[in-house]
Each structure stands twice: as C-alpha cells, then as structure tokens.
Write a protein that holds these residues in place. Structure first.
Motif, PDB file in Angstrom:
ATOM      1  N   UNK A 143      84.500 -51.897 153.864  1.00 54.75           N
ATOM      2  CA  UNK A 143      83.604 -51.901 155.013  1.00 54.75           C
ATOM      3  C   UNK A 143      82.536 -50.825 154.819  1.00 54.75           C
ATOM      4  N   UNK A 144      81.609 -50.754 155.756  1.00 55.37           N
ATOM      5  CA  UNK A 144      80.550 -49.734 155.756  1.00 55.37           C
ATOM      6  C   UNK A 144      79.719 -49.757 154.476  1.00 55.37           C
ATOM      7  N   UNK A 145      79.471 -50.967 153.973  1.00 51.62           N
ATOM      8  CA  UNK A 145      78.554 -51.114 152.848  1.00 51.62           C
ATOM      9  C   UNK A 145      77.117 -51.083 153.352  1.00 51.62           C
ATOM     10  N   UNK A 146      76.168 -51.222 152.446  1.00 53.58           N
ATOM     11  CA  UNK A 146      74.745 -51.096 152.798  1.00 53.58           C
ATOM     12  C   UNK A 146      74.012 -52.394 152.466  1.00 53.58           C
ATOM     13  N   UNK A 147      74.311 -53.405 153.271  1.00 53.51           N
ATOM     14  CA  UNK A 147      73.759 -54.758 153.170  1.00 53.51           C
ATOM     15  C   UNK A 147      74.228 -55.429 151.877  1.00 53.51           C
ATOM     16  N   UNK A 148      75.497 -55.830 151.815  1.00 56.43           N
ATOM     17  CA  UNK A 148      76.018 -56.514 150.633  1.00 56.43           C
ATOM     18  C   UNK A 148      75.467 -57.933 150.519  1.00 56.43           C
TER      19      UNK A 148
END
Length: 435
Positions: free
Chosen positions: A70-75
């Motif tokens: 989670x908390x990726x940067x626009x996968x």
C-alpha cells in the motif's frame, strides 16, 4: 470555487441527455453500434473516491485477495522478474494544454476521480519470498524517471518505456536497486502527449520490443500534423533501436501482451469520446502487421466518424475491425494472459483485462478486472467479471484497477490500483470447477 461550481452545474444540466440505451450489446466480437449522439458537452460522471477502509476487492469463490503493498505513488504497470520479484512503474505524465472549454470541464471532472498523491516517477521492487501475498521487501529499484509506464525484461536487461523514450538498465538476478543511469534505446514521440502512457511488450523470442503510442487528441481536433507517429504501435529492434510502424489508427493502445499459444501481439485500446455514452467500444485486439484500425476517420472498421476534416474515404476503406469489444469508455489499461494452464478450470486460457473506469457516461462502466476466455489463441466466449468491488453500491470508487499481471509460477494475479495506491494479490484457495 465559483468557477468549479459553474462548471459542475453545466455538466449536470447538459449530461441529462446522456442516458444509455437498454439492450445494447457492448461486449463481444460483434457489438451493437448505436447512432452517434453528439451534444455541446458529452455526458460526464466520475465515481467519487472513498477508499477501501476495511473492504477489499471481491474475487470469485475459491480465491483470496490480499493487499500486497500500500501507499505507493500511482502504480501503473507491473513486471514479474524470473526470481519472482515484482517491479511496479509509478508516476503520472502528460503535458497537453486544454484546447476547448469542454476540455477544461472534462479535466475538472476527471481530476475528481484521481488520487491526490504525487506520482513517483520511479520503479519500486516488491519481494514476497514466502508467497503469502504480503511483500516483506520493498525498495526503490530505479528513480528519477520521466513518467515510466511499460516494462519488459529480456536477456539481462530491464526495459522501461518512459513518456519520451525507451530506455534500459542491466539487471543481475536478486538486485533490489539499480544505480547506473539508464541507456536510451530510442526516443518516443512526446510532443503534447495528450496520451502519455507508452505501453511495452517483448516478442516471444525477445528480438523485438513493441511500444504502444496513443493519439494527441480525441478525434483529430488538434490537427493531424501533431498526430504524426501517434495512435500507432512501433516494433523496435532490441539490439539496434531501429523501429518500424507495425499498425496505425489504433487510438490509445494502453497495454500490450503476447498471447502464449500463438506468440501473437495483442493490445487493449481506449477509443474516442464525445459521440455517445455507448460509443465507441474500447477493445481487445490482435495487432496485425500493416493494419489500420480507423482512428480518427472511422471506428470499429469502416463506421464513419463525421468530425475529422478532411475525410479520408480511401483510408477508411482499408480499416479493419478489432477482435473483441470491452464496452464503451471502460478505460482498459491492463492486459495479461493466463499461462501454463492459468488458474485451471474456467480460467485456463484467456486474458485478464484491468478496466480503470469511465468518466464520460452517466451509468458508470469499467472499474473492475474482466476475464475474456480464449480458445486456440482467439477470444471464445462471454467476458465475465473476475475482480470487482471497486465501486460501492452508491457508485463511489474504492479503487481503480490499472495494470494486471498473471504469474504462472506462483499461480497468482497481481492488480495495480492507482486510486488507493495498492497492489492486490489474488490467489486460488481451491481449484475452480470447469463450467
């Protein structure tokens, strides 16, 4: 605030005429094509983001769904490496200025349905060595990229399609970070970048890299000069970087993949807007050598779009129809074929399609991962929903799927969700029963 209020009021007033017709067949090899319905503003509605909370996507009986990261940067798109490590391209590109007042309005509408997170312009590596669906290793694998999207691995190199160039970096199995500067293989068309995503796939023998390049407009309204080598698929020699145009008139090929039984190249394509809530169907198609798919002069073969001027009847006469309609405005962004028997049963041979979801029809479409069954390398049967729950019963968005990747070694499906910035891990708990 006042400007936004006026825009929203205009949309509400003008979108009432955008209701879909019942009984229209939107999915399959021979979709119904209703009459063109143009209006001052196209019908617009975006699903309001609400997040997942304690919920998660819903798979068919016999499957479990886990949040791998989670908390990726626009996968966006993903790639599973030979050792099972997972690469995720993160970012957001594009620099097309609005051309018409309706473009400004559409931009406001679409922005309401996007994540507020800033794109990473990086590739993140995940490692789930025990295959429990949760990554125990997470590293920034490669950073300072220019809106990375498509990914491929061939013979010790990882290839990345940025919005302006195809680049590569050397890779040794087990690496979790790349420190060298990427090497440019070839530049990619990047003027305006109305559609900035550059899809990528390697041929079955690894000698050719295919890149999907979307159009610079909806239907040619910026003039055709800016559409040179847009709405195309390129075939690029992996060693020399020399390229040729494989197919044209393919408006926005957002994901490419090799069908495993025939080694043929397939694409999912986002079609044009503003001629009705049920036109034009987005589609799944094989990408044929030398083919012209109609954009912008026609759609679904030789059906004329009256907007581009001058018309090109001689070109329209050569247009071929795609293989399989996915539904109008579903915004298909992900494509991955089941391999080595897939999940078994009903999910043995076919394609998983990530559908980001509509913004330009009143009855929301997409917002799911669909399964299109194949037989002998061709679509063969009715598409079914595989991963759902991205919309609430009230039509709000918990998430929006983008890239999908089927891993035959671990028998899992990975789904990138760029609204909740999550990678979902879908695995069987039992063997599905054949229909």
């Amino acid at each position: 605030m006042i400007r936004r209020y006026l825009i929203m009021c205009s949309v509400l007033a003008l979108s009432a005429c955008g209701a879909s017709e019942e009984g229209i067949r939107e999915v399959g090899p021979q979709p119904d094509l209703p009459e063109i319905r143009q209006s001052l503003l196209p019908s617009m509605r975006i699903a309001k983001p609400v997040g997942w909370g304690d919920d998660k996507p819903m798979a068919p009986d016999g499957f479990t769904v886990t949040a791998m990261a989670t908390n990726l940067r626009i996968p966006r798109q993903m790639l599973v490496l030979p050792n099972g490590d997972i690469l995720i391209a993160e970012g957001r590109g594009g620099n097309a200025p609005p051309l018409r007042p309706k473009d400004v309005i559409a931009g406001v509408i679409k922005k309401q349905g996007n994540t507020k997170i800033q794109g990473g312009d990086q590739i993140t590596l995940l490692r789930d060595a025990d295959n429990d669906g949760v990554a125990e290793v997470r590293e920034v694998f490669l950073n300072d990229l220019n809106a990375p999207y498509g990914l491929a691995y061939v013979d010790g190199y990882i290839y990345v399609a940025e919005q302006d160039a195809l680049v590569r970096v050397p890779y040794v199995e087990g690496q979790t970070r790349i420190a060298v500067e990427p090497e440019e293989v070839t530049q990619l068309p990047s003027a305006i970048n109305h559609h900035w995503t550059k899809a990528l796939a390697a041929s079955a023998d690894g000698t050719t890299l295919y890149v999907g390049i979307g159009s610079n407009s909806n239907a040619g309204e910026r003039g055709m000069a800016v559409e040179e080598e847009r709405a195309v698929v390129w075939a690029i020699d992996r060693e020399t970087g020399a390229r040729r145009t494989l197919a044209r008139g393919i408006r926005n090929p957002t994901a490419l993949a090799i069908e495993p039984t025939t080694s043929a190249l397939w694409a999912v394509v986002n079609e044009r807007d503003e001629i009705g809530p049920q036109l034009v169907p987005d589609y799944l198609t094989s990408v044929r050598e030398g083919a012209f798919y109609g954009w912008p002069y026609s759609y679904w073969g030789s059906n004329i779009d009256p907007r581009p001027r001058p018309a090109k009847p001689e070109l329209v006469a050569t247009a071929i129809a795609p293989d399989y309609a996915l539904g109008a405005h579903v915004a298909a962004l992900g494509l991955s074929f089941a391999r080595e028997g897939g999940f078994g049963g009903s999910y043995s041979e076919g394609a998983f399609v990530g559908q980001h979801g509509s913004w330009n029809r009143q009855d929301l479409s997409g917002y799911k991962v669909a399964w299109v069954p194949f037989s002998q390398g061709r679509p063969a049967g009715r598409a079914v929903d595989f991963l759902t729950g991205f919309l609430t019963d009230e039509g709000e968005a918990r998430g929006r799927p983008v890239g999908v990747w089927f891993d035959p070694q671990r028998r899992i499906l990975l789904v990138a969700d760029d609204l909740s910035n999550t990678i979902w891990h879908v695995a069987p708990t039992t063997v599905p029963v054949s229909n």
